[in-house]
Scaffold this motif. Structure first.
Motif, short mmCIF file in Angstrom:
data_model
loop_
_atom_site.label_atom_id
_atom_site.label_comp_id
_atom_site.label_asym_id
_atom_site.label_seq_id
_atom_site.Cartn_x
_atom_site.Cartn_y
_atom_site.Cartn_z
N ASP A 38 -7.33 64.56 21.21
CA ASP A 38 -6.17 64.96 20.41
C ASP A 38 -5.48 66.19 20.96
OD1 ASP A 38 -6.60 62.87 18.66
OD2 ASP A 38 -7.68 64.08 17.18
N GLN A 39 -6.22 67.03 21.70
CA GLN A 39 -5.66 68.27 22.22
C GLN A 39 -5.32 68.20 23.70
OE1 GLN A 39 -9.04 70.75 20.80
NE2 GLN A 39 -7.51 71.87 19.63
N GLY A 40 -5.64 67.09 24.34
CA GLY A 40 -5.40 66.98 25.78
C GLY A 40 -4.85 65.63 26.17
N THR A 41 -5.10 65.25 27.41
CA THR A 41 -4.62 63.97 27.91
C THR A 41 -5.75 62.95 27.89
OG1 THR A 41 -3.02 65.04 29.38
CG2 THR A 41 -3.58 62.75 29.86
N ARG A 42 -5.50 61.85 27.19
CA ARG A 42 -6.45 60.73 27.19
C ARG A 42 -5.89 59.66 28.10
NH1 ARG A 42 -6.77 55.91 24.64
NH2 ARG A 42 -5.13 56.39 23.14
N TYR A 43 -6.65 59.31 29.12
CA TYR A 43 -6.24 58.28 30.08
C TYR A 43 -6.73 56.94 29.56
CZ TYR A 43 -4.92 62.15 33.03
OH TYR A 43 -4.30 63.29 33.50
N GLU A 44 -5.79 56.09 29.22
CA GLU A 44 -6.10 54.83 28.57
C GLU A 44 -6.89 53.90 29.48
OE1 GLU A 44 -6.48 51.85 25.85
OE2 GLU A 44 -5.81 53.89 25.49
N THR A 45 -6.54 53.89 30.76
CA THR A 45 -7.18 52.97 31.70
C THR A 45 -7.80 53.76 32.85
OG1 THR A 45 -5.52 51.28 31.16
CG2 THR A 45 -6.88 50.90 33.11
N ALA A 46 -9.04 54.17 32.66
CA ALA A 46 -9.78 54.90 33.68
C ALA A 46 -10.84 53.96 34.26
CB ALA A 46 -10.43 56.14 33.10
N ILE A 47 -10.89 53.89 35.59
CA ILE A 47 -11.70 52.90 36.28
C ILE A 47 -12.77 53.57 37.14
CG2 ILE A 47 -11.66 50.98 37.93
CD1 ILE A 47 -10.21 50.40 35.28
N ILE A 322 -16.62 48.64 34.36
CA ILE A 322 -15.79 49.56 35.14
C ILE A 322 -14.91 50.48 34.30
CG2 ILE A 322 -15.75 47.97 37.10
CD1 ILE A 322 -12.83 47.33 36.39
N ARG A 323 -14.68 50.15 33.03
CA ARG A 323 -13.82 50.99 32.20
C ARG A 323 -14.63 52.15 31.62
NH1 ARG A 323 -9.24 48.52 29.83
NH2 ARG A 323 -8.94 50.46 28.65
N VAL A 324 -14.13 53.35 31.82
CA VAL A 324 -14.81 54.56 31.35
C VAL A 324 -13.81 55.43 30.60
CG1 VAL A 324 -16.53 54.57 33.20
CG2 VAL A 324 -14.34 55.76 33.53
N THR A 335 -2.09 70.26 24.99
CA THR A 335 -0.93 69.39 24.80
C THR A 335 -1.40 67.96 24.66
OG1 THR A 335 0.39 70.86 26.21
CG2 THR A 335 1.29 68.68 25.73
N PRO A 336 -1.25 67.35 23.50
CA PRO A 336 -1.72 65.97 23.33
C PRO A 336 -0.84 64.97 24.09
CG PRO A 336 -0.60 66.73 21.34
CD PRO A 336 -0.70 67.92 22.25
N LYS A 337 -1.51 64.04 24.76
CA LYS A 337 -0.78 63.04 25.54
C LYS A 337 -1.69 61.84 25.80
CE LYS A 337 1.68 62.43 29.95
NZ LYS A 337 2.02 63.06 31.25
N VAL A 338 -1.10 60.66 25.83
CA VAL A 338 -1.81 59.46 26.25
C VAL A 338 -1.15 58.96 27.52
CG1 VAL A 338 -2.47 57.09 25.71
CG2 VAL A 338 -2.50 58.84 23.91
N GLU A 339 -1.92 58.82 28.58
CA GLU A 339 -1.41 58.37 29.88
C GLU A 339 -1.87 56.95 30.12
OE1 GLU A 339 0.50 57.75 32.83
OE2 GLU A 339 0.59 59.94 32.49
N ASN A 340 -0.92 56.04 30.33
CA ASN A 340 -1.25 54.62 30.48
C ASN A 340 -1.42 54.19 31.94
OD1 ASN A 340 -1.27 53.74 27.69
ND2 ASN A 340 0.91 54.20 27.69
N ALA A 341 -0.92 54.97 32.90
CA ALA A 341 -1.09 54.60 34.30
C ALA A 341 -2.58 54.61 34.65
CB ALA A 341 -0.33 55.55 35.20
N PRO A 342 -3.04 53.63 35.43
CA PRO A 342 -4.48 53.57 35.76
C PRO A 342 -4.92 54.74 36.63
CG PRO A 342 -3.25 51.96 37.03
CD PRO A 342 -2.28 52.53 36.05
#
Length: 476
Positions: A38-47, A322-324, A335-342
């Motif tokens: 919630d306070q940082g960047t969550r990478y939706e697709t981490a491999i 493979i998804r982590v 800074t809250p953010k969701v990043e969708n790029a793999p």
């Protein structure tokens, strides 16, 4: 000039992303990890491109994919002459530039007690390495205990890995690691920034929380396992053979629904306990007035099937393996953010260097986190096979002869193998796979390069008794 940021890298072992609340899990509670997201960047697709413990860790440490490091299984490690080649680890590089570096917990180095650039180590190795006489071994012995094989724990055999650990709470290995990490954070007493990696041995099997931890999870709410497929049945024999060895002593040729539910129940309970450990470490940073100058990275080396496709553990290229999770929280400016790029685990190396204010190195193959493009192709390889994942498509090939193509958008559960139905996509990904493989092979053998062979006529290469330098530097 302000001091460089502290970097705290939290690395649980074998944690799949969808067993965290911030990635959609509603059957368990992970408030500390969710708050980081919630306070940082969550990478939706981490491999994890090489979803096995040691290959993944070698790649994170050096920024090089497995087919360059040559670490393709758990029985290999980095070459001892890597310094002569100009290859450094990120803790080594940061230590040279004024950082205090520390590794607490599981690192999976060979030998297990080497530093690889970490100036300080407190060691609790893999939960399956029960004979390693590390710091955790001595802590147990000091209180009259010893490391336990899964077979020494209640329920292990009947539930095929879901056990109950009888040790006192403070001696459960993840909790012990967290307490050691907190103590080290409190020990920092000068103005130098620190870079610290905390390697939790769990929730890797055996899935062994204390009994009371199970009461917090309603097993009826756990998601069911993905169904077996013709494709997954082809890779099953290799997995079964591995788990029958002494380190596990389990037969996974068959898994009942009740066994899968028990495994997932114990796994989820272990994840909740891990979240408590993360909360304690964040609070320790806050109490020591270090949080506001710290970047916290949370990831894992690979996932865990937990019965999906009738498989257990990891090592193949299905999404549960493979998804982590990947979360980066910069407490200097949350800074809250969701990043969708793999993104890939090899991105951690250049990112750590960038956060420390250091330029990139020639050995690095990843992208700085936050800069990847949405159409990025991620190539992965282990001793079992290789994969190319791009957009909605994923192509996998295995040593056993199996080949699979999945449309991850239309079929996220990977139930329909389209290898024969979509020859156009197969050919496109095959070309990218071949290019990635060949480039890695060339780069991975740079030690054998002889640049002097292209020297001008008056160069020493042409003289008798010229001695070839070896190994050639990666920068040659």
């Amino acid at each position: 000039m302000s001091r460089a940021p502290n970097i705290l890298f939290l690395l649980p072992d074998q944690l799949r992303h969808d067993f965290l609340g911030c990635y959609g899990a509603d059957f368990l509670q992970t408030p500390a990890i969710d708050t980081l997201a919630d306070q940082g960047t969550r990478y939706e697709t981490a491999i994890s491109p090489s979803p096995i413990c040691v290959p993944a860790r070698a790649s994170m440490l050096t920024g090089q994919p497995a087919h360059e490091t040559g670490i393709l299984n758990n029985a290999s490690w980095l070459r001892p002459d890597r310094h002569e080649m100009g290859i450094v680890t990120w803790p080594e590089h940061l230590a040279r530039h004024g950082y205090q570096t520390a590794a607490i917990g599981k690192m999976h180095f060979y030998p297990w007690d080497i530093g690889e650039g970490f100036q300080h180590r407190v060691i609790a190795e893999d939960k399956r390495h029960i004979h390693v006489r590390d710091d955790y071994h001595h802590a147990l012995a000091a209180e009259g205990f010893e490391k336990l094989h899964g077979h020494d724990m209640e329920r292990y055999a009947e539930t095929k890995g879901a056990a109950l650990n009888p040790l006192p709470d403070h001696l459960h290995v993840d909790r012990w690691v967290a307490n050691q990490a907190a103590a080290h954070i409190r020990s920092f007493n000068d103005d130098r920034p620190f870079a610290m990696m905390v390697g939790f041995p769990g929730p890797h099997c055996p899935y062994d929380p204390p009994h009371d931890a199970l009461d917090h999870i309603d097993p009826s709410l756990l998601p069911p396992a993905l169904k077996r497929t013709e494709e997954s049945n082809k890779v099953l024999p290799e997995l079964v053979a591995g788990y029958k060895q002494d380190w596990a002593g389990l037969d996974y040729s068959e898994l009942s629904e009740s066994q899968i539910r028990a495994i997932r129940h114990h796994y989820a309970a272990s994840v909740e306990r891990l979240d408590q450990d993360i909360a304690m470490l964040i609070n320790t940073l806050r109490e020591t007035n270090q949080l506001e100058n710290t970047i916290v990275v949370f990831a894992s080396d690979h996932g865990d099937y937990l019965g999906d496709f009738g498989l257990m553990g990891k090592g193949f290229f299905h999404e549960p393996s493979i998804r982590v999770p990947m979360i980066v929280t910069d407490f200097r400016c949350p800074t809250p953010k969701v990043e969708n790029a793999p993104v890939s685990l090899i991105d951690i190396f250049p990112s750590i260097l960038s956060w420390a204010g250091l330029p990139s190195l020639a050995q690095s193959r990843g992208s700085i986190l936050g800069t990847a493009k949405s159409d990025r192709a991620i190539f992965g390889v282990t001793a079992r096979g290789m994969m190319l994942r791009k957009g909605r498509w994923k192509l996998s090939r295995y040593y056993c002869g199996s080949e699979a193509l999945f449309d991850l958008e239309a079929d996220p559960g990977e139930q329909e193998n389209l290898i024969d139905q979509r020859p156009d996509i197969r050919a496109q990904l095959d070309g990218l796979m071949s290019t990635s493989l060949l480039k890695g092979m060339v780069d991975g053998h740079s030690d054998k390069a002889v640049p002097e062979a292209s020297s001008p006529p008056n160069g020493p290469f042409h003289d008798p008794y010229w001695q070839r330098p070896y190994p050639a530097s990666i920068n040659s």
